[in-house]
Design a protein around this motif. Sequence first.
Motif, PDB file in Angstrom:
ATOM      1  N   GLY A  76       0.755  -1.365   0.003  1.00 47.05           N
ATOM      2  CA  GLY A  76      -0.128  -0.043   0.129  1.00 47.05           C
ATOM      3  C   GLY A  76       0.819   1.164   0.091  1.00 47.05           C
ATOM      4  O   GLY A  76       2.050   1.257   0.368  1.00 47.05           O
ATOM      5  N   PRO A  77       0.264   2.356  -0.069  1.00 40.87           N
ATOM      6  CA  PRO A  77       0.933   3.592  -0.260  1.00 40.87           C
ATOM      7  C   PRO A  77       1.679   4.094   0.886  1.00 40.87           C
ATOM      8  O   PRO A  77       3.069   4.642   0.632  1.00 40.87           O
ATOM      9  N   SER A 111      -5.192  12.313  -1.071  1.00 42.48           N
ATOM     10  CA  SER A 111      -6.209  11.600  -1.167  1.00 42.48           C
ATOM     11  C   SER A 111      -6.401  10.316  -1.684  1.00 42.48           C
ATOM     12  O   SER A 111      -7.322   9.782  -2.010  1.00 42.48           O
ATOM     13  N   GLU A 112      -5.137   9.448  -1.642  1.00 41.11           N
ATOM     14  CA  GLU A 112      -5.229   8.159  -2.210  1.00 41.11           C
ATOM     15  C   GLU A 112      -6.076   7.062  -1.677  1.00 41.11           C
ATOM     16  O   GLU A 112      -6.884   6.427  -2.172  1.00 41.11           O
ATOM     17  N   ASP A 129      -3.303  12.579  -5.460  1.00 42.40           N
ATOM     18  CA  ASP A 129      -3.621  11.080  -4.831  1.00 42.40           C
ATOM     19  C   ASP A 129      -2.275  10.180  -4.624  1.00 42.40           C
ATOM     20  O   ASP A 129      -2.424   8.910  -4.863  1.00 42.40           O
ATOM     21  N   ARG A 130      -1.094  10.619  -4.771  1.00 43.99           N
ATOM     22  CA  ARG A 130       0.144   9.854  -4.506  1.00 43.99           C
ATOM     23  C   ARG A 130       0.746  10.419  -3.499  1.00 43.99           C
ATOM     24  O   ARG A 130       1.238  11.550  -3.205  1.00 43.99           O
ATOM     25  N   ILE A 131       1.339   9.683  -2.392  1.00 45.62           N
ATOM     26  CA  ILE A 131       2.044  10.041  -1.258  1.00 45.62           C
ATOM     27  C   ILE A 131       3.263  10.517  -1.628  1.00 45.62           C
ATOM     28  O   ILE A 131       3.964  11.712  -0.929  1.00 45.62           O
ATOM     29  N   ALA A 132       4.067  10.041  -2.649  1.00 40.30           N
ATOM     30  CA  ALA A 132       5.249  10.516  -2.984  1.00 40.30           C
ATOM     31  C   ALA A 132       5.119  12.060  -3.582  1.00 40.30           C
ATOM     32  O   ALA A 132       6.004  13.049  -3.169  1.00 40.30           O
ATOM     33  N   SER A 133       4.147  12.276  -4.392  1.00 40.48           N
ATOM     34  CA  SER A 133       3.983  13.740  -4.855  1.00 40.48           C
ATOM     35  C   SER A 133       3.537  14.788  -3.831  1.00 40.48           C
ATOM     36  O   SER A 133       3.893  15.761  -3.648  1.00 40.48           O
TER      37      SER A 133
END
Length: 306
Positions: A100-101, A204-205, A232-236
């Motif tokens: 998961g993220p 928001s992922e 919607d991406r944790i890295a971004s």
Amino acid sequence: MLDHMTHLFRLQVIVAEGSLRKASEKLNVTQPALSRSVAHLETHYGKPLLERHARGVKPTPYGERILNVVQRMNRYWAIAQQELDTEWQDANVRLRIGAGPTWQSGALTRILLELQEVFPNVLIEFCAIRDGNVISDLANGRLDVAFGGAFADAATNQNLIIQFLTGIELQIVARESHPAFGRIALGGELPEDIALDYPWVTYSELEILKDTATYALAERLGRPPQIRMTCDRIASTVALVQQSNCLTVLPDLAVSQALSPALVPLPIKLKSATLPLGMLFRKELAEWPPVKFLTQRCVETFDNTN
């Protein structure tokens, strides 16, 4: 038993090729022999396994269920064959890990590098898990191990092992040189309304994290902050906060992996429940050396960080 397994593997090829003719060519087996294999299985299980259509065949719903089991058997056989082979250490074998993220943020990096060093011939396939498909991906062999949240839907599956590792808490964070840190009072406190002076990024992922963060912020700050961007991406999300004066709410496990510049929690504690995190894998892989090593190192690592 071996004859039955042969029939099952033939069924898998028939479905993969889409027709008895193509499967016959691939297996170098006559079409009547393949038809007899299908008939044997349908008699054994008492249900039709294939549907015929103009362009070939496709599995029935029960046929899909049978094929999922066959795929898992294929996966386990490939692993077992390499262990039984006297030269298995010299053969390449894949370990399919879904995450998961929060786990993809880097929490597993060091452990995976150790795994690759101890088992240099293991090819680690590290990928994002597909929401809602984790259990089926594990069941049919598309994944060997999954790292994620509570896995409540796996609790009743007797073929899977759930290993709890840690829990995450949500934190309001900013880059280490953020001007908000210059406004912290002598007692180490930061008035809540100061957090409303800055723009916000919403991660928001995962709906559960987004909803929990939204509720916790409204409860703690008195009103919603000004949202400038959703991501919607944790890295971004991490990159945006590192390069701006934006604030955000992230899981503490992801915050600890963010460097250059580091992300630092603001001294405004949110009231939110801890979300349990862990790993999930099939029982038949529990004693497979790479999975056993991975499990032990994860337990040791997160026991020391809790």
